[in-house]
Design an enzyme around this catalytic site. Structure first.
Site, short mmCIF file in Angstrom:
data_model
loop_
_atom_site.label_atom_id
_atom_site.label_comp_id
_atom_site.label_asym_id
_atom_site.label_seq_id
_atom_site.Cartn_x
_atom_site.Cartn_y
_atom_site.Cartn_z
N ASP A 170 -15.09 -3.96 -1.38
CA ASP A 170 -14.66 -3.95 0.01
C ASP A 170 -15.86 -3.63 0.89
O ASP A 170 -16.64 -2.73 0.60
CB ASP A 170 -13.55 -2.93 0.21
CG ASP A 170 -12.34 -3.25 -0.67
OD1 ASP A 170 -12.17 -4.42 -1.03
OD2 ASP A 170 -11.59 -2.32 -1.00
N ASP A 189 0.85 -1.19 0.00
CA ASP A 189 0.00 0.00 0.00
C ASP A 189 0.89 1.24 0.00
O ASP A 189 1.83 1.33 0.80
CB ASP A 189 -0.91 0.03 1.23
CG ASP A 189 -1.99 -1.04 1.17
OD1 ASP A 189 -2.09 -1.74 0.16
OD2 ASP A 189 -2.74 -1.16 2.16
#
Length: 248
Positions: free
Chosen positions: A131, A10
Site C-alpha cells: 500500500d 474492513d
C-alpha cells in the site's frame, strides 16, 4: 481478460467500518453484521471476499479472528489479513478457511522473510500488499496500518517479490482510499511495467461502474470495492457487468 471484482469488509472491534485515507480517527461505522454482509455479497454473485482486521494491521496480532472465522463460513473464497507477523499467523488464518493470506507490514519490513514464505506456502496462498502514497518523488510504503513510514519503495519491492515467485499483489493508493475519488490508473499501469508477471489488485477510490470498467480496460487483474458498495453508489451486479462478467 475478465477483471475480478472483490468486495471488501474492513473490521474494527468486530464492526464493519471504513476509514478515510487509512486514518483511524476518520472512521465510518456500518450497522451490519459482517457475516451477514458476506452472505449478501455471495448471494449477489461474489466468489471472493477481501477482509482486513484493522486492529491487527495497526497493532499486530489478531483482534477479529472470531468474525473472520464466521465470515469464512459464508461460502466465499476468502482473502484476509491484518496483523500477520509470522508464519504461525499465516497457518492460523489458513486453518480458519482463508484461501489467501494478505501480508503487508512484514512484506515491507522483512521482504526476505516473506519471499521465503512464498516458497513455503506457495504463491497461491499469499497476497502481497504494498500500500503506497506518493511522497518526496517516490511511491513510499507506509506500514503498521499505514501509521509508520518505511524506507522501502514500490519501485524496489514489487520487482523483488515478482522475482521471488509472487502471483498476487494488492496495491492501495492510500491517498484515494475511502475518498470516492476514482482509482489511480497511472499507478497500476506503472506497477504492471515494474513487475509484468504479477496479478495486480487495484484498491482505493472506486466509486462507480465506470471506475470498474476503467480498471478492466487497463488490463488490471482485480479490483477491490469497499465503501461504494456499503454506501450504495455501486451495486455489485453492476460492477460485475462493468468488469466483463463474474470470474470464479
Amino acid at each position: 481478460m475478465t477483471t475480478q471484482v472483490i468486495p471488501a469488509i474492513d473490521l474494527r472491534q468486530g464492526r464493519v467500518v471504513r476509514l478515510r485515507q487509512g486514518d483511524y480517527a476518520q472512521q465510518t461505522n456500518f450497522d451490519v453484521d459482517p457475516a451477514v454482509l458476506a452472505g449478501q455479497y455471495r448471494d449477489s454473485g461474489a466468489t471472493w471476499l477481501h477482509v482486513v482486521d484493522l486492529d491487527g494491521a495497526r497493532d499486530g496480532g489478531f483482534a477479529n479472528l472470531a468474525y473472520i472465522e464466521a465470515i469464512a463460513k459464508a461460502g466465499l473464497k476468502l482473502q484476509a489479513g491484518g496483523g500477520v507477523r509470522d508464519a504461525a499467523g499465516i497457518e492460523r488464518l489458513l486453518g480458519l478457511g482463508v484461501a489467501r493470506v494478505v501480508v503487508g507490514s512484514i512484506a515491507v519490513r522483512e521482504p526476505d522473510t516473506v519471499s521465503g514464505w512464498l516458497a513455503r506456502f506457495g504463491p497461491e496462498r499469499l497476497t502481497i500488499a504494498l500500500d503506497t502514497r506518493w511522497r518526496e518523488g517516490a511511491w513510499q510504503l507506509p506500514h503498521a496500518g499505514w501509521t509508520e513510514q518505511a524506507g522501502a519503495t514500490l519501485e524496489v519491492l514489487a520487482p523483488l517479490f515478482a522475482k521471488a515467485g509472487a502471483v498476487h499483489l494488492l496495491c492501495t493508493d492510500i491517498d484515494r482510499d475511502g475518498m470516492m475519488a476514482g482509482p489511480n490508473l497511472a499507478l497500476y499501469q506503472r506497477l504492471a511495467a515494474l513487475a509484468p508477471g504479477l496479478q495486480v489488485q487495484a484498491s482505493g477510490g472506486v466509486r462507480s461502474a465506470a471506475d470498474v470498467a476503467a480498471v478492466a480496460a487497463a488490463g488490471i487483474a482485480g479490483v477491490i470495492v469497499g465503501r461504494a458498495l456499503l454506501q450504495g453508489s455501486l451495486a455489485l451486479a453492476d460492477a460485475f457487468v462493468a468488469a466483463g462478467g463474474v470470474e470464479a
